[in-house]
Write an enzyme that holds these catalytic residues in place. Structure first.
Site, PDB file in Angstrom:
ATOM      1  N   GLY A  87      15.342 -56.683 -52.887  1.00  0.00           N
ATOM      2  CA  GLY A  87      14.608 -56.917 -54.129  1.00  0.00           C
ATOM      3  C   GLY A  87      15.328 -56.388 -55.354  1.00  0.00           C
ATOM      4  N   ASN A  88      16.057 -55.245 -55.212  1.00  0.00           N
ATOM      5  CA  ASN A  88      16.692 -54.618 -56.378  1.00  0.00           C
ATOM      6  C   ASN A  88      17.847 -55.446 -56.941  1.00  0.00           C
ATOM      7  OD1 ASN A  88      18.315 -53.953 -54.100  1.00  0.00           O
ATOM      8  ND2 ASN A  88      19.195 -52.229 -55.203  1.00  0.00           N
ATOM      9  N   LYS A 107       1.178 -59.189 -43.380  1.00  0.00           N
ATOM     10  CA  LYS A 107       2.060 -59.084 -44.548  1.00  0.00           C
ATOM     11  C   LYS A 107       1.268 -59.301 -45.845  1.00  0.00           C
ATOM     12  CE  LYS A 107       5.923 -59.297 -46.925  1.00  0.00           C
ATOM     13  NZ  LYS A 107       6.704 -58.091 -47.196  1.00  0.00           N
ATOM     14  N   LYS A 125      12.789 -61.391 -44.586  1.00  0.00           N
ATOM     15  CA  LYS A 125      14.080 -61.929 -45.045  1.00  0.00           C
ATOM     16  C   LYS A 125      15.257 -61.363 -44.268  1.00  0.00           C
ATOM     17  CE  LYS A 125      16.243 -58.773 -48.087  1.00  0.00           C
ATOM     18  NZ  LYS A 125      15.495 -57.602 -47.814  1.00  0.00           N
ATOM     19  N   LYS A 139      15.321 -54.087 -41.259  1.00  0.00           N
ATOM     20  CA  LYS A 139      16.768 -54.146 -41.510  1.00  0.00           C
ATOM     21  C   LYS A 139      17.534 -53.689 -40.266  1.00  0.00           C
ATOM     22  CE  LYS A 139      16.164 -53.018 -46.362  1.00  0.00           C
ATOM     23  NZ  LYS A 139      15.757 -54.382 -46.712  1.00  0.00           N
TER      24      LYS A 139
HETATM   25  P1  ADP Z   1      14.701 -54.394 -49.863  1.00  0.00           P
HETATM   26  O1  ADP Z   1      14.035 -54.981 -51.064  1.00  0.00           O
HETATM   27  O2  ADP Z   1      16.158 -54.163 -50.074  1.00  0.00           O
HETATM   28  O3  ADP Z   1      14.373 -55.130 -48.608  1.00  0.00           O
HETATM   29  P2  ADP Z   1      12.994 -52.200 -48.922  1.00  0.00           P
HETATM   30  O4  ADP Z   1      12.226 -51.366 -49.873  1.00  0.00           O
HETATM   31  O5  ADP Z   1      12.252 -53.179 -48.077  1.00  0.00           O
HETATM   32  O6  ADP Z   1      14.140 -52.895 -49.761  1.00  0.00           O
HETATM   33  O7  ADP Z   1      13.830 -51.235 -47.944  1.00  0.00           O
HETATM   34  C1  ADP Z   1      14.644 -50.194 -48.447  1.00  0.00           C
HETATM   35  C2  ADP Z   1      13.903 -48.863 -48.406  1.00  0.00           C
HETATM   36  O8  ADP Z   1      13.766 -48.393 -47.063  1.00  0.00           O
HETATM   37  C3  ADP Z   1      14.612 -47.706 -49.098  1.00  0.00           C
HETATM   38  O9  ADP Z   1      14.376 -47.686 -50.478  1.00  0.00           O
HETATM   39  C4  ADP Z   1      14.023 -46.471 -48.378  1.00  0.00           C
HETATM   40  O10 ADP Z   1      13.053 -45.838 -49.184  1.00  0.00           O
HETATM   41  C5  ADP Z   1      13.324 -47.039 -47.148  1.00  0.00           C
HETATM   42  N1  ADP Z   1      13.623 -46.356 -45.883  1.00  0.00           N
HETATM   43  C6  ADP Z   1      12.692 -46.127 -44.911  1.00  0.00           C
HETATM   44  N2  ADP Z   1      13.227 -45.486 -43.880  1.00  0.00           N
HETATM   45  C7  ADP Z   1      14.540 -45.276 -44.172  1.00  0.00           C
HETATM   46  C8  ADP Z   1      15.620 -44.653 -43.477  1.00  0.00           C
HETATM   47  N3  ADP Z   1      15.462 -44.130 -42.264  1.00  0.00           N
HETATM   48  N4  ADP Z   1      16.849 -44.620 -44.080  1.00  0.00           N
HETATM   49  C9  ADP Z   1      17.009 -45.173 -45.309  1.00  0.00           C
HETATM   50  N5  ADP Z   1      16.024 -45.760 -46.012  1.00  0.00           N
HETATM   51  C10 ADP Z   1      14.795 -45.829 -45.463  1.00  0.00           C
HETATM   52 MG    MG Z   2      12.265 -55.299 -47.803  1.00  0.00          MG
END
Ligand code: ADP
Ligand code: MG
Length: 329
Positions: free
Chosen positions: A14-15, A132, A217, A279
């Site tokens: 998203g960023n 979701k 995604k 992820k």
């Molecule tokens: P995106 O929009 O890139 O999909 P998300 O917010 O869904 O972003 O996922 C990224 C977030 O996952 C990070 O900002 C972090 O706060 C969170 N996160 C949760 N668990 C972990 C972890 N074990 N290591 C790193 N980040 C983590």
């Molecule tokens: Mg995400």
């Protein structure tokens, strides 16, 4: 152009499009997208074959609000159509910025956005328990009215209000896979699979139909990377690495690990569902089939590709470049 037959599927978080605190004007989004595209164009000039996928949460959320606010004037569209609209919006910004950067770098690669449908299975267990959250927040009263009138599943979201929840089924296959493969082969930079792809199912007679759901995604990017036989799946987000014991005094960054190690860490509960969880799951699926997955911060995209930043998730042993091929189409 340097020869480099490495194919990278990039999943933008998203960023890459909208930063926290921004309201989401076109100009704000364009500045973010432009900065993202500068880095991706550099990869193309370095000779990588690049396929770009992206999230669409805030954008599709806004389209849903527009739909609802204008419902008395304009017929609201179903969720699959809203997903398609968001692929067009975001794809347009990415396509234009990438073309401009490539032109500046004197690279002749065509850039193309492909409206992408992702096949799901109507027997997926998620259809009987939608999870979701999508679109705007509502009061409890309004939420209950919508549940009755429209049959929507509504749920209270962490004290912030009520929201619609939709199923989040597994991506089984990508409808436009062969076309994407041909475009990539022909040297095009392809933007596809936005928002996990438009969820569709194939009826008994073979016809495709849209369905009210959202596909993760990162899992969709993994499916696409596997089915394309890509070498690298690169998930770009807003944290520099995967952390163990995230946000605790024991927090520890991971530079590298095999997919089997990641399975063990996931089982031990190190990754949050809905953010890092999918992820890591996407990375595990890709590395298990012989590919290399990289989870890194957007700003580190170029060093991460060289192994100098982010977390690398690797197969146990070295295998051929071609991953498993799905038959879901
Ligand atoms: P995106 O929009 O890139 O999909 P998300 O917010 O869904 O972003 O996922 C990224 C977030 O996952 C990070 O900002 C972090 O706060 C969170 N996160 C949760 N668990 C972990 C972890 N074990 N290591 C790193 N980040 C983590
Ligand atoms: Mg995400």
């Amino acid at each position: 152009m340097t020869k480099n037959e490495t194919t990278v599927v990039i999943a933008l978080g998203g960023n890459a499009i909208l930063q926290p605190g921004q309201v989401g004007t076109f100009e704000e989004q364009l500045v973010n997208v432009d900065d993202t595209c500068r880095r991706i164009a550099r990869m193309v000039v370095d000779g990588y074959r690049v396929v770009v996928t992206h999230g669409n949460g805030p954008q599709v959320g806004n389209i849903l609000i527009q739909n609802e606010t204008a419902a008395k004037l304009v017929a609201p569209m179903p969720m699959d159509v809203c997903g398609a609209e968001s692929q067009g919006q975001i794809g347009y910004m990415l396509e234009q910025c990438l073309s401009n950067h490539l032109r500046r770098l004197r690279a002749a690669n065509p850039v193309v956005t492909l409206l992408t449908e992702t096949i799901v299975d109507l027997n997926d267990p998620s259809f009987s328990r939608p999870s979701k959250p999508v679109g705007p927040f509502y009061s409890e009263g309004k939420a209950k009215e919508m549940a009755l009138e429209k049959g929507f599943a509504m749920r209270e979201d962490a004290g912030r209000g009520w929201r619609r929840v939709v199923p989040s089924p597994e991506p089984v296959g990508i409808v436009q896979l062969e076309t994407i493969a041909q475009l990539v082969h022909g040297g095009a930079l392809v933007i596809c699979g936005g928002g996990g792809g438009i969820p569709v199912y194939r009826a008994r007679d073979g016809a495709l139909h849209g369905v009210e759901a959202v596909i993760d995604k990162d899992l969709a990017a993994s499916r696409l990377a596997l089915d394309l036989g890509a070498d690298i799946l690169m998930i770009l987000t807003d944290v520099s690495k995967i952390y163990l014991s995230y946000r605790t005094p024991e927090q520890r960054a991971l530079d590298r690990g095999t997919w089997m190690e990641m399975v063990a860490y996931a089982e031990a509960g190190h990754f949050k569902a809905g953010s890092m969880g999918p992820k890591v799951d996407a990375a595990i699926r890709f590395a298990r089939a012989g590919g290399t997955a990289i989870i890194a911060e957007l700003l580190d995209a170029l060093p991460a590709l060289k192994g100098e930043a982010g977390t690398w998730i690797t197969p146990t042993q070295r295998r051929g470049r071609r991953g498993e091929r799905a038959t879901g189409r």
